[in-house]
Write an enzyme that holds these catalytic residues in place. Structure first.
Site, PDB file in Angstrom:
ATOM      1  N   ALA B 244      54.873  38.533  40.496  1.00 29.10           N
ATOM      2  CA  ALA B 244      55.766  38.613  41.651  1.00 29.10           C
ATOM      3  C   ALA B 244      56.195  37.224  42.136  1.00 29.10           C
ATOM      4  O   ALA B 244      55.737  36.197  41.624  1.00 29.10           O
ATOM      5  CB  ALA B 244      55.089  39.392  42.768  1.00 29.10           C
ATOM      6  N   HIS B 245      57.020  37.221  43.154  1.00 31.33           N
ATOM      7  CA  HIS B 245      57.612  35.958  43.621  1.00 31.33           C
ATOM      8  C   HIS B 245      56.567  34.987  44.148  1.00 31.33           C
ATOM      9  O   HIS B 245      55.615  35.358  44.792  1.00 31.33           O
ATOM     10  CB  HIS B 245      58.704  36.173  44.668  1.00 31.33           C
ATOM     11  CG  HIS B 245      58.391  37.069  45.809  1.00 31.33           C
ATOM     12  ND1 HIS B 245      59.302  37.314  46.795  1.00 31.33           N
ATOM     13  CD2 HIS B 245      57.300  37.785  46.125  1.00 31.33           C
ATOM     14  CE1 HIS B 245      58.777  38.133  47.666  1.00 31.33           C
ATOM     15  NE2 HIS B 245      57.573  38.440  47.292  1.00 31.33           N
TER      16      HIS B 245
END
Lengths: 351, 351, 351
Positions: B244-245
């Site tokens: 994820a980010h």
């Protein structure tokens, strides 16, 4: 659909339990989405309450169904298997699946050494077929697919758009690949050195998909380190599943969505794995074993049956264990009561 | 393969434990798929029984291997590491990986502002390279890949077919991307309002993949909300993983298939995660931690070692707990026996 | 960014808690990546220690923040919501998202029966738009996308590169599809025969994505067996999620990465599911239920709240159970002590 109750009963080989044979029906739908002109079906006890509130004009029900329970449904047709009967309705009156149209779209890039008969295959827009690939008669390759070097695809296969089949992999006949799946990515194999750096182990084997295999959208099947990763006849693999290098999946097994099978695992015939289940590397799973959703098969499983949890154990054992864990609070209370009693006994019966 | 036992022994730097140095060998295969002309290898104790039943003509075995246990195998070669010795055999005699051929396929769509040297890169059919992208020498971009605006790809990278690298992401040298992976999708960031509606938070950062990173088929690496999601040197990420980010994955870490790493998690060096493991958002995982398959790291983990279960705890603790749960039935029996005894004692010793 | 502390405070509607209003700032970054010219934000208590060691020149902090705790940060701006305030900074000064440029790339293959206005849509290189598809004004279709037959896409949608939307699916307005996702793959439906062979049940329904839906990279949404798989307004679905045939996901629900929702499940409004959670087939999940990461919802859940574990149970119950399991060792010791005491009592008080 423009049909009558009598025609429907005839189509599905059922008998009218209730209703006017001449009743007009113009559609079909799920129980909860049906309105007066629709026929629906009752295939699962869970939906009895929904059926009692449904506005469907007619329903396909199993033999012995108590029609009085659903006075709201004007007409009932009794059939052996409502689900497959409904499938017949859908097939007859529903929107048809895409038809096969032979031809190669002019935008497709076909290597001159590839073997395919433009009069017998259907190749969509922007497809790439690389050198030495072979595609059998009756096969459809959807838009945007890439068929790698020396890939061999049998007859009557259906590759939905944007599928990737990597070099040298082999597909049998009637194989279906849903969009985005990748057949023949490299296996995850590295040799760590003393410093912990990973050095890639060449993955020079292939993936072989036998006849009647279906692979789901965005699923991935890795090529073998050497030899083959082998998906045997009739296996169905759902979306986002991972099958690692050198696995063998036995005939007619089925893996639900997001299942992962680690390297060199071997599954027997008619194995089933529920959604998000995992099967460890090098493990053997026997015929007719069912690994339940989210379970993790960490060791070999020989006996057919249902296996739950992590590590996966037979259902009976898992349920017993779960029941015991649920009663832990009670056990602790009983333990405390005993401690009190013992204290009393030790104290000579003091109150 | 057309070789002899003596040549093989020489190739792998091993010594002939048994067999005729002039024995001809014509292939290589896994233990269970080998026939008389094949050499195989024994690298895992699990396969001893399989080796006893194998029809291989020769096997690579580790030092000290008891050759008498596999009288069925005509010839044995002793080596330090049978697995890597076999890799040498495969490399020498196996089908070769795809060769690099410089050139840009005429169907590729290359923006005039993109920077790449057609004499030094290999760009496949139907590739799209958007404005401002830079591709280094020796890099292969497989058919159907999309390289977004201002992407920078280093030298000697290998993008398999149908990969997507979104705008502004940065790849180092020798990066390998398996088919279908997506580098630089938007992070999953929304601000809910009082009505529960989600408003998208712009994700304006990038993904940076350092040298020698490999990303698996259909894996996804989200761009940072701002700054970068950073996959550091030598990291290997298997198929269908999600990063994820704003995550940072430390050098030489390895994530097996279907692992998920939630937003802003930071993994140290040489971290390993087994298949389907999950790592919570904002969590820190220290160097050389191993999160086992299907485990869930919900909190920071500092000390190296193996972590099991959900929430993930040290292996020793997890095994102890599992053993206790397995014995719950016995504990309840003992509890019941005590209750009976106490009742007897309280009752004044009634039988 | 070239701005001052005072300008920043004005932009975010905050007040300067500390620092020189004229201080120059030239960038923005996460706490741990900030240097002297950067503004950062403090939105999560977990990062207090990180903020104490940050080199940022300024930080956005919530009302009541004890500025003395971070003497290392020269300037502080107090705001109501530091995270959304920072989003405003990023929006104003950060690199801008890709701009909409109307036009159809010459390499795109658009069926003559497709309906789209080249002056109002943006269609990238190597896109395929099949017969009968409709694309609304303001919509961007990224490079390599395939839009199937009779697909209807609304206005102002954004399809990132290499997306697949299969035939007859329907998208509302402002829908965002991240790269590699597949909308409308076949549901996983088979009828097994007496021999265990699976026969495919035609999947003739569609997927309907309502307005403001976002679907993550490489996620898969299966078409309905008949009728529709329905993703309702404002739903956000993260990367690598699977939504099976005939599911309904209620308004403003959010599924984190790698969540799986099995066939015919119905989720209410504002449901949330953590990463890798699973929801069983035919299950109903009520409004505002939160299924935690890696949990498995095996049965209907009506009451809002947090649900943990497999099978998923209310948080309070799950925590109590976990605490009891953690204390099992202690319970066994107490059991053993009791057994000893009883033995002593039974033995007539022998020492």
């Amino acid at each position: 659909v423009q049909t009558t109750l009598a025609e429907l009963a005839s189509l599905v080989g059922g008998s009218i339990l209730r209703g006017d044979p001449g009743q007009g029906l113009s559609g079909f739908a799920a129980i909860e989405e049906s309105s007066a002109g629709d026929v629906t079906f009752f295939g699962n006890e869970r939906y009895l309450n929904a059926l009692k509130m449904s506005e469907a004009g007619a329903a396909l029900v199993p033999a012995g169904f108590p029609g009085d329970a659903v006075a709201n449904i004007p007409s009932l047709i009794e059939v052996d298997n409502p689900s497959s009967a409904f499938a017949a309705v859908v097939k007859r009156f529903g929107i048809q699946p895409a038809q096969f149209h032979a031809g190669v779209h002019p935008s497709a890039v076909i290597d001159p050494t590839a073997q395919l008969d433009p009069a017998q295959v259907s190749v969509g827009a922007n497809v790439v077929v690389e050198a030495g690939a072979v595609i059998g008669a009756g096969t459809t390759v959807g838009a945007g697919c890439v068929v790698g070097e020396d890939v061999r695809i049998g007859s009557d296969c259906l590759l939905h758009p944007n599928v990737t089949v990597c070099r040298r992999c082999i597909l049998g006949d009637r194989v279906i690949l849903q969009s985005g799946c990748v057949i023949g990515s490299d296996g995850f194999g590295y040799e760590p050195d003393a410093q912990g750096m990973f050095h890639k182990i060449p993955q020079v084997g292939i993936v072989q998909l036998d006849d009647d295999v279906e692979i789901g959208a965005n699923a991935t099947i890795d090529r073998a380190r050497f030899g083959r990763t082998w998906i045997r006849q009739g296996v169905k693999i759902d979306n986002l599943c991972q099958v690692a290098h050198n696995c063998v999946i036995g005939e007619n097994s089925a893996l639900a969505a997001q299942v992962g099978v680690a390297g060199s695992a071997r599954l027997g015939r008619n194995v089933m794995a529920g959604g998000q289940a995992g099967i460890n590397g090098h493990v053997r799973i026997g015929d007719r074993v069912v690994v339940m959703g989210q379970a993790g098969a960490t060791k070999d499983i020989d006996r057919p049956g249902y296996y739950h949890g992590f590590p996966a154990i037979p259902r009976r054992e898992a349920l017993r264990r779960e029941a015991l864990v649920n009663r832990l609070g009670e056990f602790v209370k009983r333990l405390r009561a005993l401690e009190q009693k013992i204290e009393n006994l030790e104290g000579g019966g003091s109150p």
